[in-house]
Scaffold this motif. Structure first.
Motif, PDB file in Angstrom:
ATOM      1  N   HIS A  32       0.840  -1.201   0.000  1.00  0.00           N
ATOM      2  CA  HIS A  32       0.000   0.000   0.000  1.00  0.00           C
ATOM      3  C   HIS A  32       0.878   1.257   0.000  1.00  0.00           C
ATOM      4  CE1 HIS A  32      -2.870   2.980   1.657  1.00  0.00           C
ATOM      5  NE2 HIS A  32      -3.699   2.346   0.847  1.00  0.00           N
ATOM      6  N   GLN A  33       1.954   1.244   0.787  1.00  0.00           N
ATOM      7  CA  GLN A  33       2.872   2.379   0.803  1.00  0.00           C
ATOM      8  C   GLN A  33       3.547   2.559  -0.561  1.00  0.00           C
ATOM      9  OE1 GLN A  33       3.204   4.702   3.188  1.00  0.00           O
ATOM     10  NE2 GLN A  33       1.503   3.605   4.121  1.00  0.00           N
ATOM     11  N   THR A  34       3.860   1.447  -1.205  1.00  0.00           N
ATOM     12  CA  THR A  34       4.440   1.504  -2.550  1.00  0.00           C
ATOM     13  C   THR A  34       3.455   2.126  -3.529  1.00  0.00           C
ATOM     14  OG1 THR A  34       5.823  -0.422  -2.101  1.00  0.00           O
ATOM     15  CG2 THR A  34       5.435   0.112  -4.422  1.00  0.00           C
ATOM     16  N   LEU A  35       2.183   1.735  -3.414  1.00  0.00           N
ATOM     17  CA  LEU A  35       1.160   2.313  -4.290  1.00  0.00           C
ATOM     18  C   LEU A  35       1.017   3.812  -4.050  1.00  0.00           C
ATOM     19  CD1 LEU A  35      -1.661  -0.400  -4.204  1.00  0.00           C
ATOM     20  CD2 LEU A  35       0.009   0.033  -6.034  1.00  0.00           C
ATOM     21  N   LEU A  36       1.093   4.229  -2.803  1.00  0.00           N
ATOM     22  CA  LEU A  36       1.039   5.664  -2.498  1.00  0.00           C
ATOM     23  C   LEU A  36       2.209   6.404  -3.135  1.00  0.00           C
ATOM     24  CD1 LEU A  36      -0.064   5.655   1.243  1.00  0.00           C
ATOM     25  CD2 LEU A  36      -1.372   6.519  -0.712  1.00  0.00           C
ATOM     26  N   GLY A  37       3.393   5.813  -3.050  1.00  0.00           N
ATOM     27  CA  GLY A  37       4.556   6.421  -3.671  1.00  0.00           C
ATOM     28  C   GLY A  37       4.411   6.507  -5.184  1.00  0.00           C
ATOM     29  N   LEU A  38       3.886   5.451  -5.767  1.00  0.00           N
ATOM     30  CA  LEU A  38       3.654   5.447  -7.209  1.00  0.00           C
ATOM     31  C   LEU A  38       2.642   6.518  -7.593  1.00  0.00           C
ATOM     32  CD1 LEU A  38       3.938   4.261 -10.049  1.00  0.00           C
ATOM     33  CD2 LEU A  38       2.283   2.481  -9.372  1.00  0.00           C
ATOM     34  N   ALA A  39       1.561   6.607  -6.843  1.00  0.00           N
ATOM     35  CA  ALA A  39       0.534   7.618  -7.126  1.00  0.00           C
ATOM     36  C   ALA A  39       1.124   9.023  -7.022  1.00  0.00           C
ATOM     37  CB  ALA A  39      -0.647   7.458  -6.177  1.00  0.00           C
ATOM     38  N   ASN A  40       1.910   9.276  -5.999  1.00  0.00           N
ATOM     39  CA  ASN A  40       2.551  10.590  -5.855  1.00  0.00           C
ATOM     40  C   ASN A  40       3.466  10.895  -7.036  1.00  0.00           C
ATOM     41  OD1 ASN A  40       1.594  11.888  -3.467  1.00  0.00           O
ATOM     42  ND2 ASN A  40       2.676  10.359  -2.262  1.00  0.00           N
ATOM     43  N   ALA A  41       4.228   9.893  -7.461  1.00  0.00           N
ATOM     44  CA  ALA A  41       5.139  10.094  -8.594  1.00  0.00           C
ATOM     45  C   ALA A  41       4.358  10.366  -9.880  1.00  0.00           C
ATOM     46  CB  ALA A  41       6.038   8.872  -8.772  1.00  0.00           C
ATOM     47  N   LEU A  42       3.274   9.656 -10.078  1.00  0.00           N
ATOM     48  CA  LEU A  42       2.462   9.857 -11.282  1.00  0.00           C
ATOM     49  C   LEU A  42       1.812  11.236 -11.280  1.00  0.00           C
ATOM     50  CD1 LEU A  42       0.844   6.312 -11.479  1.00  0.00           C
ATOM     51  CD2 LEU A  42       2.501   7.277 -13.103  1.00  0.00           C
ATOM     52  N   ILE A  43       1.340  11.653 -10.119  1.00  0.00           N
ATOM     53  CA  ILE A  43       0.745  12.993 -10.008  1.00  0.00           C
ATOM     54  C   ILE A  43       1.808  14.052 -10.288  1.00  0.00           C
ATOM     55  CG2 ILE A  43      -0.243  14.657  -8.378  1.00  0.00           C
ATOM     56  CD1 ILE A  43      -1.635  12.191  -7.030  1.00  0.00           C
ATOM     57  N   ALA A  44       2.983  13.881  -9.715  1.00  0.00           N
ATOM     58  CA  ALA A  44       4.074  14.837  -9.928  1.00  0.00           C
ATOM     59  C   ALA A  44       4.499  14.887 -11.390  1.00  0.00           C
ATOM     60  CB  ALA A  44       5.268  14.478  -9.041  1.00  0.00           C
ATOM     61  N   ALA A  45       4.339  13.766 -12.099  1.00  0.00           N
ATOM     62  CA  ALA A  45       4.697  13.709 -13.517  1.00  0.00           C
ATOM     63  C   ALA A  45       3.610  14.298 -14.408  1.00  0.00           C
ATOM     64  CB  ALA A  45       4.988  12.267 -13.926  1.00  0.00           C
ATOM     65  N   GLY A  46       2.499  14.714 -13.792  1.00  0.00           N
ATOM     66  CA  GLY A  46       1.447  15.367 -14.559  1.00  0.00           C
ATOM     67  C   GLY A  46       0.372  14.444 -15.091  1.00  0.00           C
ATOM     68  N   ARG A  47       0.335  13.206 -14.629  1.00  0.00           N
ATOM     69  CA  ARG A  47      -0.709  12.275 -15.078  1.00  0.00           C
ATOM     70  C   ARG A  47      -2.044  12.699 -14.484  1.00  0.00           C
ATOM     71  NH1 ARG A  47       1.422   7.584 -17.574  1.00  0.00           N
ATOM     72  NH2 ARG A  47       3.590   8.089 -17.984  1.00  0.00           N
ATOM     73  N   ASP A  48      -3.123  12.500 -15.233  1.00  0.00           N
ATOM     74  CA  ASP A  48      -4.433  12.875 -14.708  1.00  0.00           C
ATOM     75  C   ASP A  48      -4.961  11.782 -13.778  1.00  0.00           C
ATOM     76  OD1 ASP A  48      -5.896  10.880 -16.173  1.00  0.00           O
ATOM     77  OD2 ASP A  48      -6.046  12.208 -17.894  1.00  0.00           O
ATOM     78  N   GLU A  49      -5.983  12.120 -13.016  1.00  0.00           N
ATOM     79  CA  GLU A  49      -6.486  11.230 -11.972  1.00  0.00           C
ATOM     80  C   GLU A  49      -6.951   9.888 -12.522  1.00  0.00           C
ATOM     81  OE1 GLU A  49      -9.437  13.232  -9.644  1.00  0.00           O
ATOM     82  OE2 GLU A  49      -8.011  14.721  -8.924  1.00  0.00           O
TER      83      GLU A  49
END
Length: 76
Positions: A32-49
């Motif tokens: 779950h923590q890995t998924l949170l990190g991935l989500a943060n990285a994707l958001i920072a990269a400009g991916r949409d929700e």
């Protein structure tokens, strides 16, 4: 925009399961923590929700399949 936590919850739901062995719970919590990190990285990269949710769902499905296979082999 939703936070990474909200997007992960949307993608995989509530990950807390109190009726599983502690070791499995640790593995799921770490994932779950890995998924949170991935989500943060994707958001920072400009991916949409929507894209973030799709990617998180795919990652979680892959993890679930592997976890299920490995736990089934332990109980055999």
């Amino acid at each position: 925009m939703n936070t990474a936590h909200e997007l992960v919850e949307q993608a995989v739901g509530d990950h807390r399961h109190h009726n599983v062995p502690p070791r499995i719970r640790e593995i799921v919590d770490r994932h779950h923590q890995t998924l949170l990190g991935l989500a943060n990285a994707l958001i920072a990269a400009g991916r949409d929700e929507d894209e973030v949710v799709q990617i998180i769902q795919k990652a979680s499905e892959s993890f679930s399949i592997k976890l299920r296979t490995e736990t089934e082999s332990l109980s055999s």
